[in-house]
Design a protein around this motif. Structure first.
Motif, PDB file in Angstrom:
ATOM      1  N   ALA A 291       0.822  -1.217   0.000  1.00 34.43           N
ATOM      2  CA  ALA A 291       0.000   0.000   0.000  1.00 34.43           C
ATOM      3  C   ALA A 291       0.854   1.265   0.000  1.00 34.43           C
ATOM      4  O   ALA A 291       0.533   2.237  -0.689  1.00 34.43           O
ATOM      5  N   TRP A 292       1.951   1.270   0.753  1.00 31.18           N
ATOM      6  CA  TRP A 292       2.782   2.477   0.821  1.00 31.18           C
ATOM      7  C   TRP A 292       3.389   2.793  -0.543  1.00 31.18           C
ATOM      8  O   TRP A 292       3.488   3.962  -0.927  1.00 31.18           O
ATOM      9  N   LEU A 293       3.762   1.753  -1.305  1.00 26.89           N
ATOM     10  CA  LEU A 293       4.349   1.969  -2.620  1.00 26.89           C
ATOM     11  C   LEU A 293       3.285   2.440  -3.620  1.00 26.89           C
ATOM     12  O   LEU A 293       3.542   3.341  -4.425  1.00 26.89           O
ATOM     13  N   SER A 294       2.100   1.877  -3.539  1.00 28.34           N
ATOM     14  CA  SER A 294       0.997   2.336  -4.404  1.00 28.34           C
ATOM     15  C   SER A 294       0.680   3.794  -4.123  1.00 28.34           C
ATOM     16  O   SER A 294       0.474   4.591  -5.049  1.00 28.34           O
ATOM     17  N   GLY A 295       0.623   4.144  -2.846  1.00 27.07           N
ATOM     18  CA  GLY A 295       0.351   5.531  -2.466  1.00 27.07           C
ATOM     19  C   GLY A 295       1.426   6.480  -2.955  1.00 27.07           C
ATOM     20  O   GLY A 295       1.126   7.554  -3.486  1.00 27.07           O
ATOM     21  N   LEU A 296       2.677   6.086  -2.796  1.00 24.17           N
ATOM     22  CA  LEU A 296       3.789   6.921  -3.248  1.00 24.17           C
ATOM     23  C   LEU A 296       3.763   7.093  -4.764  1.00 24.17           C
ATOM     24  O   LEU A 296       3.959   8.197  -5.275  1.00 24.17           O
ATOM     25  N   CYS A 297       3.502   6.014  -5.482  1.00 25.19           N
ATOM     26  CA  CYS A 297       3.427   6.091  -6.951  1.00 25.19           C
ATOM     27  C   CYS A 297       2.261   6.976  -7.392  1.00 25.19           C
ATOM     28  O   CYS A 297       2.405   7.799  -8.301  1.00 25.19           O
ATOM     29  N   GLY A 298       1.101   6.814  -6.754  1.00 19.76           N
ATOM     30  CA  GLY A 298      -0.049   7.647  -7.097  1.00 19.76           C
ATOM     31  C   GLY A 298       0.215   9.117  -6.832  1.00 19.76           C
ATOM     32  O   GLY A 298      -0.127   9.984  -7.649  1.00 19.76           O
ATOM     33  N   TRP A 299       0.841   9.407  -5.692  1.00 17.31           N
ATOM     34  CA  TRP A 299       1.170  10.795  -5.341  1.00 17.31           C
ATOM     35  C   TRP A 299       2.141  11.369  -6.360  1.00 17.31           C
ATOM     36  O   TRP A 299       1.983  12.501  -6.821  1.00 17.31           O
ATOM     37  N   THR A 300       3.146  10.590  -6.743  1.00 18.28           N
ATOM     38  CA  THR A 300       4.145  11.043  -7.719  1.00 18.28           C
ATOM     39  C   THR A 300       3.500  11.300  -9.078  1.00 18.28           C
ATOM     40  O   THR A 300       3.785  12.317  -9.726  1.00 18.28           O
ATOM     41  N   ILE A 301       2.633  10.400  -9.505  1.00 16.79           N
ATOM     42  CA  ILE A 301       1.929  10.593 -10.783  1.00 16.79           C
ATOM     43  C   ILE A 301       1.112  11.888 -10.738  1.00 16.79           C
ATOM     44  O   ILE A 301       1.135  12.680 -11.684  1.00 16.79           O
ATOM     45  N   ALA A 302       0.410  12.116  -9.638  1.00 15.97           N
ATOM     46  CA  ALA A 302      -0.419  13.317  -9.515  1.00 15.97           C
ATOM     47  C   ALA A 302       0.427  14.589  -9.538  1.00 15.97           C
ATOM     48  O   ALA A 302       0.095  15.558 -10.234  1.00 15.97           O
ATOM     49  N   VAL A 303       1.526  14.607  -8.798  1.00 16.16           N
ATOM     50  CA  VAL A 303       2.392  15.794  -8.767  1.00 16.16           C
ATOM     51  C   VAL A 303       2.963  16.071 -10.157  1.00 16.16           C
ATOM     52  O   VAL A 303       2.942  17.211 -10.632  1.00 16.16           O
ATOM     53  N   LEU A 304       3.452  15.027 -10.809  1.00 21.76           N
ATOM     54  CA  LEU A 304       4.036  15.233 -12.135  1.00 21.76           C
ATOM     55  C   LEU A 304       2.994  15.657 -13.170  1.00 21.76           C
ATOM     56  O   LEU A 304       3.270  16.488 -14.035  1.00 21.76           O
ATOM     57  N   TYR A 305       1.790  15.086 -13.078  1.00 22.20           N
ATOM     58  CA  TYR A 305       0.712  15.475 -13.994  1.00 22.20           C
ATOM     59  C   TYR A 305       0.342  16.946 -13.802  1.00 22.20           C
ATOM     60  O   TYR A 305       0.265  17.714 -14.773  1.00 22.20           O
ATOM     61  N   LEU A 306       0.090  17.338 -12.555  1.00 25.09           N
ATOM     62  CA  LEU A 306      -0.308  18.719 -12.285  1.00 25.09           C
ATOM     63  C   LEU A 306       0.794  19.704 -12.666  1.00 25.09           C
ATOM     64  O   LEU A 306       0.568  20.649 -13.421  1.00 25.09           O
ATOM     65  N   ALA A 307       1.990  19.471 -12.139  1.00 20.01           N
ATOM     66  CA  ALA A 307       3.091  20.400 -12.390  1.00 20.01           C
ATOM     67  C   ALA A 307       3.439  20.451 -13.878  1.00 20.01           C
ATOM     68  O   ALA A 307       3.639  21.535 -14.437  1.00 20.01           O
ATOM     69  N   GLY A 308       3.503  19.298 -14.520  1.00 13.39           N
ATOM     70  CA  GLY A 308       3.818  19.279 -15.945  1.00 13.39           C
ATOM     71  C   GLY A 308       2.787  20.033 -16.775  1.00 13.39           C
ATOM     72  O   GLY A 308       3.140  20.780 -17.692  1.00 13.39           O
ATOM     73  N   SER A 309       1.525  19.856 -16.438  1.00 13.34           N
ATOM     74  CA  SER A 309       0.460  20.565 -17.168  1.00 13.34           C
ATOM     75  C   SER A 309       0.573  22.071 -16.965  1.00 13.34           C
ATOM     76  O   SER A 309       0.448  22.844 -17.923  1.00 13.34           O
ATOM     77  N   TRP A 310       0.810  22.498 -15.725  1.00 18.14           N
ATOM     78  CA  TRP A 310       0.904  23.937 -15.444  1.00 18.14           C
ATOM     79  C   TRP A 310       2.122  24.569 -16.089  1.00 18.14           C
ATOM     80  O   TRP A 310       2.063  25.703 -16.541  1.00 18.14           O
ATOM     81  N   VAL A 311       3.233  23.842 -16.159  1.00 19.80           N
ATOM     82  CA  VAL A 311       4.439  24.395 -16.786  1.00 19.80           C
ATOM     83  C   VAL A 311       4.279  24.456 -18.300  1.00 19.80           C
ATOM     84  O   VAL A 311       4.617  25.458 -18.929  1.00 19.80           O
ATOM     85  N   MET A 312       3.756  23.392 -18.890  1.00 24.08           N
ATOM     86  CA  MET A 312       3.693  23.327 -20.360  1.00 24.08           C
ATOM     87  C   MET A 312       2.592  24.194 -20.950  1.00 24.08           C
ATOM     88  O   MET A 312       2.812  24.889 -21.949  1.00 24.08           O
ATOM     89  N   THR A 313       1.378  24.132 -20.378  1.00 21.66           N
ATOM     90  CA  THR A 313       0.258  24.855 -20.993  1.00 21.66           C
ATOM     91  C   THR A 313      -0.469  25.796 -20.036  1.00 21.66           C
ATOM     92  O   THR A 313      -1.317  26.567 -20.474  1.00 21.66           O
TER      93      THR A 313
END
Length: 132
Positions: free
Chosen positions: A44-66
């Motif tokens: 569970a801790w690894l799933s949570g960490l991966c989900g959090w990382t995906i969310a941060v990268l998605y949000l930040a990447g979207s805000w930086v690019m567009t």
């Protein structure tokens, strides 16, 4: 209300990205070890960490690019620096992490005279409608 709806759309996008990552890991396992196909079952801790990382990268990447995530685009929103300039990488990553760690910061929007969340106040960002 539009920011809440945009966040809901983005939560579905992040869930889809997480599912795609699990399916990709299962496919890689299939190629390496052979049948049968199985989805990985990480702790569970690894799933949570991966989900959090995906969310941060998605949000930040979207805000930086567009300046907009998928949800933002659907609702006509754009995230910028308070000056109106696009977000840099560090500010976008910080805002994404703060949004995920402290989602209740959105509750400040109706109280704020500038319709700013706590995240916007702390990091000097703004969410604008495209027409403004």
């Amino acid at each position: 209300m539009s920011r809440t709806l945009a966040s809901l759309v983005d939560a579905f996008v992040v869930a889809g990205l997480g599912l795609a990552a699990r399916l990709g890991a299962g496919a890689l396992r299939l190629v390496v070890t052979g049948p049968p196909f199985r989805l990985p079952d990480p702790p569970a801790w690894l799933s949570g960490l991966c989900g959090w990382t995906i969310a941060v990268l998605y949000l930040a990447g979207s805000w930086v690019m567009t300046g907009s995530t998928v949800g933002d685009r659907l609702l006509g929103l754009r995230v910028t620096a308070r000056s109106g300039r696009p977000l840099g990488v560090l500010r976008a990553l910080s805002r994404a992490a703060l949004c995920l760690v402290f989602p209740l910061g959105l509750l400040w929007i109706p109280v704020s005279g500038h319709r700013a969340s706590v995240h916007d106040l702390v990091l000097a960002t703004a969410v604008r409608h495209h027409g403004r």
